[in-house]
Design an enzyme around this catalytic site. Structure first.
Site, PDB file in Angstrom:
ATOM      1  N   GLY A  35       0.820  -1.212   0.000  1.00 43.70           N
ATOM      2  CA  GLY A  35       0.000   0.000   0.000  1.00 43.70           C
ATOM      3  C   GLY A  35       0.848   1.254   0.000  1.00 43.70           C
ATOM      4  O   GLY A  35       2.021   1.226  -0.376  1.00 43.70           O
ATOM      5  N   CYS A  61       0.390   4.960  15.917  1.00 43.81           N
ATOM      6  CA  CYS A  61       1.392   4.143  16.619  1.00 43.81           C
ATOM      7  C   CYS A  61       2.656   3.855  15.813  1.00 43.81           C
ATOM      8  O   CYS A  61       3.756   4.182  16.259  1.00 43.81           O
ATOM      9  CB  CYS A  61       0.755   2.839  17.089  1.00 43.81           C
ATOM     10  SG  CYS A  61      -0.451   3.127  18.404  1.00 43.81           S
TER      11      CYS A  61
HETATM   12  N1  LIG Z   1      -4.338   4.478  19.621  1.00 41.10           N
HETATM   13  C1  LIG Z   1      -3.942   3.237  19.602  1.00 41.10           C
HETATM   14  O1  LIG Z   1      -4.340   2.435  18.778  1.00 41.10           O
HETATM   15  C2  LIG Z   1      -2.945   2.726  20.624  1.00 41.10           C
HETATM   16  C3  LIG Z   1      -2.735   1.345  20.743  1.00 41.10           C
HETATM   17  C4  LIG Z   1      -1.834   0.887  21.684  1.00 41.10           C
HETATM   18  C5  LIG Z   1      -1.145   1.797  22.480  1.00 41.10           C
HETATM   19  N2  LIG Z   1      -1.348   3.131  22.338  1.00 41.10           N
HETATM   20  C6  LIG Z   1      -0.626   4.047  23.234  1.00 41.10           C
HETATM   21  O2  LIG Z   1      -1.495   4.479  24.261  1.00 41.10           O
HETATM   22  C7  LIG Z   1      -1.225   5.845  24.612  1.00 41.10           C
HETATM   23  C8  LIG Z   1      -2.460   6.685  24.450  1.00 41.10           C
HETATM   24  O3  LIG Z   1      -2.818   6.702  23.088  1.00 41.10           O
HETATM   25  P1  LIG Z   1      -4.224   7.256  22.572  1.00 41.10           P
HETATM   26  O4  LIG Z   1      -4.287   6.981  21.123  1.00 41.10           O
HETATM   27  O5  LIG Z   1      -5.299   6.745  23.474  1.00 41.10           O
HETATM   28  O6  LIG Z   1      -3.995   8.833  22.850  1.00 41.10           O
HETATM   29  P2  LIG Z   1      -5.072   9.990  22.799  1.00 41.10           P
HETATM   30  O7  LIG Z   1      -4.303  11.215  22.508  1.00 41.10           O
HETATM   31  O8  LIG Z   1      -6.238   9.588  21.961  1.00 41.10           O
HETATM   32  O9  LIG Z   1      -5.613  10.075  24.315  1.00 41.10           O
HETATM   33  C9  LIG Z   1      -4.902  10.569  25.411  1.00 41.10           C
HETATM   34  C10 LIG Z   1      -5.922  11.297  26.316  1.00 41.10           C
HETATM   35  O10 LIG Z   1      -5.316  11.602  27.572  1.00 41.10           O
HETATM   36  C11 LIG Z   1      -5.787  12.856  28.006  1.00 41.10           C
HETATM   37  N3  LIG Z   1      -4.844  13.363  29.012  1.00 41.10           N
HETATM   38  C12 LIG Z   1      -3.557  13.758  28.827  1.00 41.10           C
HETATM   39  N4  LIG Z   1      -2.995  14.089  30.011  1.00 41.10           N
HETATM   40  C13 LIG Z   1      -3.950  13.896  30.963  1.00 41.10           C
HETATM   41  C14 LIG Z   1      -3.974  14.034  32.389  1.00 41.10           C
HETATM   42  N5  LIG Z   1      -2.900  14.433  33.062  1.00 41.10           N
HETATM   43  N6  LIG Z   1      -5.108  13.731  33.031  1.00 41.10           N
HETATM   44  C15 LIG Z   1      -6.194  13.312  32.361  1.00 41.10           C
HETATM   45  N7  LIG Z   1      -6.233  13.149  31.018  1.00 41.10           N
HETATM   46  C16 LIG Z   1      -5.117  13.430  30.332  1.00 41.10           C
HETATM   47  C17 LIG Z   1      -5.872  13.671  26.733  1.00 41.10           C
HETATM   48  O11 LIG Z   1      -6.741  14.775  26.876  1.00 41.10           O
HETATM   49  C18 LIG Z   1      -6.407  12.635  25.741  1.00 41.10           C
HETATM   50  O12 LIG Z   1      -7.813  12.613  25.688  1.00 41.10           O
HETATM   51  C19 LIG Z   1      -0.048   6.261  23.737  1.00 41.10           C
HETATM   52  O13 LIG Z   1       1.151   6.045  24.437  1.00 41.10           O
HETATM   53  C20 LIG Z   1      -0.137   5.304  22.563  1.00 41.10           C
HETATM   54  O14 LIG Z   1       1.113   5.073  21.959  1.00 41.10           O
HETATM   55  C21 LIG Z   1      -2.250   3.616  21.443  1.00 41.10           C
END
Ligand SMILES: NC(=O)c1ccc[n+]([C@@H]2O[C@H](COP(=O)([O-])OP(=O)(O)OC[C@H]3O[C@@H](n4cnc5c(N)ncnc54)[C@H](O)[C@@H]3O)[C@@H](O)[C@H]2O)c1
Length: 433
Positions: free
Chosen positions: A252, A259
């Site tokens: 693709g 991620c």
């Molecule tokens: N999105 C995915 O598919 C995925 C999969 C596996 C792992 N991860 C990992 O998980 C983590 C989160 O990813 P995501 O995609 O959910 O991020 P995201 O940005 O969608 O969500 C993070 C949330 O945390 C909130 N936040 C930040 N600081 C805060 C605090 N001090 N108190 C309360 N809320 C707070 C933000 O407002 C936001 O809504 C990252 O490290 C990412 O690498 C993501």
């Protein structure tokens, strides 16, 4: 659960579904208001049902007030973002450390502080230091529980994971996490207990390996185009080998998303810092960046060398189907280049258009559906393989479009059916005729 994004919200709702009492702490007022009103701030199939059911059952709560949320909590998960730090490619840990500090100050009883965010090796220990410094009196453990869910099938991935990885060093931490994940013992999902550094590294190694697989087949696709081979068949031919496996062998436009790009970059930096450079991962990052940047050239070539004054229909904007996530989506560099080269762009995405708008050129026209986007277009480019695009009949496309160029960056269409319908069809890694 600190953070109500993809991972925090899905994990929180699923732990509640397992029977735990969960409070999601979300700092963003807009996100919190949406959650409290029963609206999902992200598009994820099935999420609204599971959230709604657990809120009604009294097991899932949303707040921005940490002290109340932490009262009586046995486990506190940090699930905030760890984006790429500007300038150097390292993971930006400022949200994680800020959350750790806030949690330390607000905790009253003994608890396990668990990192669910994807974090570099050594972060768990740094969190322990932060907490110890802020609250020398506090009785706590740290643990690492990286999340492997995929956007688009996040709930099924969480409820029926291939495995759960838990990095912990005390029996108390292991016991609390074992209890939280107990429903998974019933379905015999493997739970891998490790040290904290091992769990942290496992997450990066998993994502880097998958990113490498995608990049590998993309390079094979380029070679297929030169030698007249078909990457679809090569992928099947190698993927049926159990040692290789069929998944993540779809050629693709290069990987994007929330991620792979940031995690490959972060692993590259971690490996350099520790004096064990990950040369394969460095190459994956470079090859993928070049691929994404070069995709528009492919479209321009298919249009006879110029898109100036031509109308280009674009199907799919999100980095993959079944999500509204636009982070690092291949559509972004493609659409900017096409617009800069003078194309008029008519785009459609089933869920991602609101997220896409601020990231794409202002001149892009957003359409009602795929056929509306195709109306009067000289060329059509499929960037994201939403199911509804697979079902488009070539004849209907042909009658909607002005031109006959189709660039299918996900190989969803049958080349011979497209050519029979009169299209000048360009897949990825497939013979020209
Ligand atoms: N999105 C995915 O598919 C995925 C999969 C596996 C792992 N991860 C990992 O998980 C983590 C989160 O990813 P995501 O995609 O959910 O991020 P995201 O940005 O969608 O969500 C993070 C949330 O945390 C909130 N936040 C930040 N600081 C805060 C605090 N001090 N108190 C309360 N809320 C707070 C933000 O407002 C936001 O809504 C990252 O490290 C990412 O690498 C993501």
């Amino acid at each position: 659960m600190i953070g109500g994004g993809y991972v925090g919200l899905v994990s929180g709702a699923c732990f509640a579904e397992f029977g735990s009492d969960v409070t999601v702490v979300e700092a963003d007022p807009g996100r919190l208001a949406a959650l409290r009103a029963g609206a999902m701030p992200i598009y994820e199939p099935g999420l609204d049902q599971i959230v709604g059911a657990n809120v009604r059952a009294g097991r899932l709560h949303f707040t921005d007030e940490l002290p109340g949320a932490l009262e009586g909590a046995e486990a506190v998960f940090i699930a905030v973002g760890t984006p790429t730090r500007r300038g150097d490619g390292h993971a930006d840990l400022s949200y994680v450390f800020a959350a750790a500090e806030q949690v330390a100050r607000a905790l009253t009883g003994p608890a396990v502080i668990v990192t669910k965010s994807t974090v570099p090796v050594g972060t768990g220990r740094r969190i322990a230091d932060i907490v110890r410094r802020a609250r020398p009196d506090l009785d706590f453990d740290v643990a690492s529980n990286p999340e492997f869910l995929r956007e688009g099938s996040a709930i099924a991935d969480f409820m029926r994971p291939d495995r759960v990885v838990i990095g912990a060093e005390s029996e108390r931490a292991r016991e609390v996490l074992r209890r939280l994940y107990r429903p998974l013992y019933l379905i015999e999902a493997p739970i891998v207990f490790t040290g904290i550094e091992t769990a942290e590294l496992t997450k990066y190694a998993a994502n880097a390996f998958l990113a490498m697989k995608v990049t590998f087949i993309n390079e094979v696709a380029d070679l297929c185009e030169k030698v007249g081979a078909d990457v679809h068949d090569v992928a099947r031919g190698i993927g049926l080998d159990g040692r290789i496996g069929r998944k993540f062998l779809h050629a693709g436009p290069g990987f994007g998303g929330s991620c792979f790009p940031k995690d490959t970059l972060a692993l590259m930096r971690i490996a350099q810092d520790f004096g064990a450079p990950a040369r394969l991962v460095e190459t994956v990052v470079a090859v993928n960046d070049a691929r994404k940047a070069g995709m528009a050239t492919r479209v321009i070539a298919a249009c006879g060398g110029s898109v100036r004054g031509k109308t280009v229909a674009v199907l799919g904007l999100t980095f993959k189907p079944e999500t509204d996530d636009m982070r690092d989506a291949p559509s972004i560099p493609i659409l900017w280049r096409l617009a800069e080269d003078g194309a008029e762009i008519r785009a459609f995405d089933p869920e991602g258009m609101a997220q896409a708008r601020p990231l794409l050129p202002a001149s892009v026209a957003y359409c009602r559906d795929a056929l509306d986007a195709a109306a009067g277009a000289h060329a059509l480019v499929l960037i994201t393989e939403w199911n509804e695009f697979r079902a488009l009949a070539p004849e209907r496309l042909a009658s909607a479009m002005r031109g006959r160029v189709v660039v299918d960056l996900r190989n969803v269409y049958d080349p011979s059916a497209m050519r029979e319908a009169g299209f000048d069809y360009h897949g990825v890694g497939r013979p020209a005729r």
